[in-house]
Design an enzyme around this catalytic site. Sequence first.
Site, PDB file in Angstrom:
ATOM      1  N   HIS A 161      48.912  44.114  41.624  1.00 50.40           N
ATOM      2  CA  HIS A 161      49.830  43.481  42.923  1.00 50.40           C
ATOM      3  C   HIS A 161      49.841  42.036  42.779  1.00 50.40           C
ATOM      4  O   HIS A 161      50.468  41.192  43.845  1.00 50.40           O
ATOM      5  CB  HIS A 161      49.465  44.078  44.410  1.00 50.40           C
ATOM      6  CG  HIS A 161      50.406  44.195  45.135  1.00 50.40           C
ATOM      7  ND1 HIS A 161      50.952  43.107  45.844  1.00 50.40           N
ATOM      8  CD2 HIS A 161      51.085  45.256  45.572  1.00 50.40           C
ATOM      9  CE1 HIS A 161      51.631  43.304  46.761  1.00 50.40           C
ATOM     10  NE2 HIS A 161      52.000  44.750  46.654  1.00 50.40           N
ATOM     11  N   GLN A 162      49.453  41.015  41.692  1.00 54.67           N
ATOM     12  CA  GLN A 162      49.572  39.769  41.533  1.00 54.67           C
ATOM     13  C   GLN A 162      51.154  39.404  41.287  1.00 54.67           C
ATOM     14  O   GLN A 162      51.768  40.076  40.212  1.00 54.67           O
ATOM     15  CB  GLN A 162      48.704  39.168  40.537  1.00 54.67           C
ATOM     16  CG  GLN A 162      48.895  37.632  40.642  1.00 54.67           C
ATOM     17  CD  GLN A 162      47.819  36.905  39.566  1.00 54.67           C
ATOM     18  OE1 GLN A 162      47.432  37.685  38.758  1.00 54.67           O
ATOM     19  NE2 GLN A 162      47.775  35.822  39.807  1.00 54.67           N
ATOM     20  N   ASN A 171      44.386  38.788  44.475  1.00 52.92           N
ATOM     21  CA  ASN A 171      44.755  39.801  43.244  1.00 52.92           C
ATOM     22  C   ASN A 171      44.988  39.175  41.917  1.00 52.92           C
ATOM     23  O   ASN A 171      45.604  37.922  41.710  1.00 52.92           O
ATOM     24  CB  ASN A 171      46.467  39.914  43.599  1.00 52.92           C
ATOM     25  CG  ASN A 171      46.430  40.816  44.993  1.00 52.92           C
ATOM     26  OD1 ASN A 171      45.576  41.467  45.289  1.00 52.92           O
ATOM     27  ND2 ASN A 171      47.610  40.636  45.655  1.00 52.92           N
ATOM     28  N   HIS A 175      45.123  32.411  43.806  1.00 53.70           N
ATOM     29  CA  HIS A 175      45.351  32.238  45.064  1.00 53.70           C
ATOM     30  C   HIS A 175      44.627  33.306  46.164  1.00 53.70           C
ATOM     31  O   HIS A 175      44.330  34.624  45.499  1.00 53.70           O
ATOM     32  CB  HIS A 175      46.802  32.161  45.618  1.00 53.70           C
ATOM     33  CG  HIS A 175      47.534  33.263  45.101  1.00 53.70           C
ATOM     34  ND1 HIS A 175      47.941  33.665  44.000  1.00 53.70           N
ATOM     35  CD2 HIS A 175      47.863  34.559  45.808  1.00 53.70           C
ATOM     36  CE1 HIS A 175      48.570  34.848  43.912  1.00 53.70           C
ATOM     37  NE2 HIS A 175      48.447  35.362  44.965  1.00 53.70           N
ATOM     38  N   PHE A 176      44.004  32.892  47.071  1.00 52.27           N
ATOM     39  CA  PHE A 176      43.194  33.978  48.078  1.00 52.27           C
ATOM     40  C   PHE A 176      44.143  33.973  49.272  1.00 52.27           C
ATOM     41  O   PHE A 176      44.654  32.910  49.789  1.00 52.27           O
ATOM     42  CB  PHE A 176      41.938  33.197  48.416  1.00 52.27           C
ATOM     43  CG  PHE A 176      40.733  33.048  47.305  1.00 52.27           C
ATOM     44  CD1 PHE A 176      40.792  32.105  46.390  1.00 52.27           C
ATOM     45  CD2 PHE A 176      39.893  34.001  47.145  1.00 52.27           C
ATOM     46  CE1 PHE A 176      39.870  32.092  45.259  1.00 52.27           C
ATOM     47  CE2 PHE A 176      39.016  34.030  46.136  1.00 52.27           C
ATOM     48  CZ  PHE A 176      39.019  33.049  45.278  1.00 52.27           C
ATOM     49  N   HIS A 177      44.278  35.227  49.591  1.00 54.85           N
ATOM     50  CA  HIS A 177      45.184  35.503  50.901  1.00 54.85           C
ATOM     51  C   HIS A 177      44.101  35.693  51.996  1.00 54.85           C
ATOM     52  O   HIS A 177      43.107  36.171  52.001  1.00 54.85           O
ATOM     53  CB  HIS A 177      45.848  36.733  50.799  1.00 54.85           C
ATOM     54  CG  HIS A 177      46.672  36.865  50.031  1.00 54.85           C
ATOM     55  ND1 HIS A 177      48.199  37.045  50.284  1.00 54.85           N
ATOM     56  CD2 HIS A 177      46.744  37.365  48.527  1.00 54.85           C
ATOM     57  CE1 HIS A 177      48.965  37.125  49.228  1.00 54.85           C
ATOM     58  NE2 HIS A 177      47.781  37.259  48.040  1.00 54.85           N
ATOM     59  N   ASP A 192      51.620  31.566  53.981  1.00 54.32           N
ATOM     60  CA  ASP A 192      52.473  32.574  53.204  1.00 54.32           C
ATOM     61  C   ASP A 192      53.729  32.642  53.715  1.00 54.32           C
ATOM     62  O   ASP A 192      54.058  32.950  55.056  1.00 54.32           O
ATOM     63  CB  ASP A 192      51.636  33.893  53.080  1.00 54.32           C
ATOM     64  CG  ASP A 192      52.234  34.560  51.945  1.00 54.32           C
ATOM     65  OD1 ASP A 192      53.561  34.896  51.812  1.00 54.32           O
ATOM     66  OD2 ASP A 192      51.557  35.046  51.073  1.00 54.32           O
TER      67      ASP A 192
HETATM   68  P1  DGP Z   1      50.358  38.036  45.188  1.00 52.79           P
HETATM   69  O1  DGP Z   1      50.935  39.236  45.333  1.00 52.79           O
HETATM   70  O2  DGP Z   1      49.091  38.034  45.575  1.00 52.79           O
HETATM   71  O3  DGP Z   1      50.492  37.225  43.909  1.00 52.79           O
HETATM   72  O4  DGP Z   1      50.801  37.107  46.498  1.00 52.79           O
HETATM   73  C1  DGP Z   1      51.844  35.971  46.442  1.00 52.79           C
HETATM   74  C2  DGP Z   1      52.294  35.381  47.571  1.00 52.79           C
HETATM   75  O5  DGP Z   1      52.647  34.275  47.592  1.00 52.79           O
HETATM   76  C3  DGP Z   1      52.960  36.561  48.624  1.00 52.79           C
HETATM   77  O6  DGP Z   1      52.430  37.084  49.659  1.00 52.79           O
HETATM   78  C4  DGP Z   1      54.133  35.764  49.072  1.00 52.79           C
HETATM   79  C5  DGP Z   1      53.821  34.195  48.621  1.00 52.79           C
HETATM   80  N1  DGP Z   1      54.726  33.190  48.277  1.00 52.79           N
HETATM   81  C6  DGP Z   1      55.722  33.471  47.172  1.00 52.79           C
HETATM   82  N2  DGP Z   1      56.414  32.624  46.948  1.00 52.79           N
HETATM   83  C7  DGP Z   1      56.036  31.724  48.034  1.00 52.79           C
HETATM   84  C8  DGP Z   1      56.577  30.295  48.280  1.00 52.79           C
HETATM   85  O7  DGP Z   1      57.470  29.934  47.763  1.00 52.79           O
HETATM   86  N3  DGP Z   1      55.877  29.536  49.257  1.00 52.79           N
HETATM   87  C9  DGP Z   1      54.923  30.281  50.079  1.00 52.79           C
HETATM   88  N4  DGP Z   1      54.299  29.544  51.167  1.00 52.79           N
HETATM   89  N5  DGP Z   1      54.328  31.541  49.770  1.00 52.79           N
HETATM   90  C10 DGP Z   1      55.002  32.180  48.626  1.00 52.79           C
END
Ligand code: DGP
Length: 137
Positions: free
Chosen positions: A92-93, A86, A99-101, A30
């Site tokens: 909070h999406q 999310n 996606h899974f964090h 991330d």
């Molecule tokens: P969510 O809130 O669950 O939709 O989290 C989206 C996540 O995606 C957030 O933690 C930041 C990450 N993210 C957003 N843009 C990019 C990107 O361009 N590259 C990467 N590697 N992560 C990203």
Amino acid sequence: MPDTIFGKIIRGEIPCHKVYEDDRVLAFLDVFPLSPGHTLVIPKEAVATLDQLSDESAAAVGRVLPRICRAVMKATGTTAYNLLQNNGSSAHQAVFHVHFHIIPKADESHGLGIIWKAGKLDPSQGANLAQRIASAL
Ligand code: DGP
């Protein structure tokens, strides 16, 4: 579904720090990590929320998630972590591709902070709700 930043990452149009890839799944760091090693695991299937995901993609993600968790923990030297997923902007999406964090929890000041406002389940409401959910499956 409209294209997202993760669609561009899957197609290699924008770079990522890749940690895993197979036919159906991609995992990468991330760019806005809550802690070192914060990793995103995504299906290549482009759907916005988990409930829209096919059984095949869900199985493919589920098969590799524990292995990627183990690798993140080993690489970061942590033993605690949160798995966060999310769905919907009010949940909070921000990126509308499933996606899974995987978020290592090394200490109190890094990782996922949770406000857990627990209620108490009423037994009769619980029985009714469980029955309605079971019928909807
Ligand atoms: P969510 O809130 O669950 O939709 O989290 C989206 C996540 O995606 C957030 O933690 C930041 C990450 N993210 C957003 N843009 C990019 C990107 O361009 N590259 C990467 N590697 N992560 C990203």
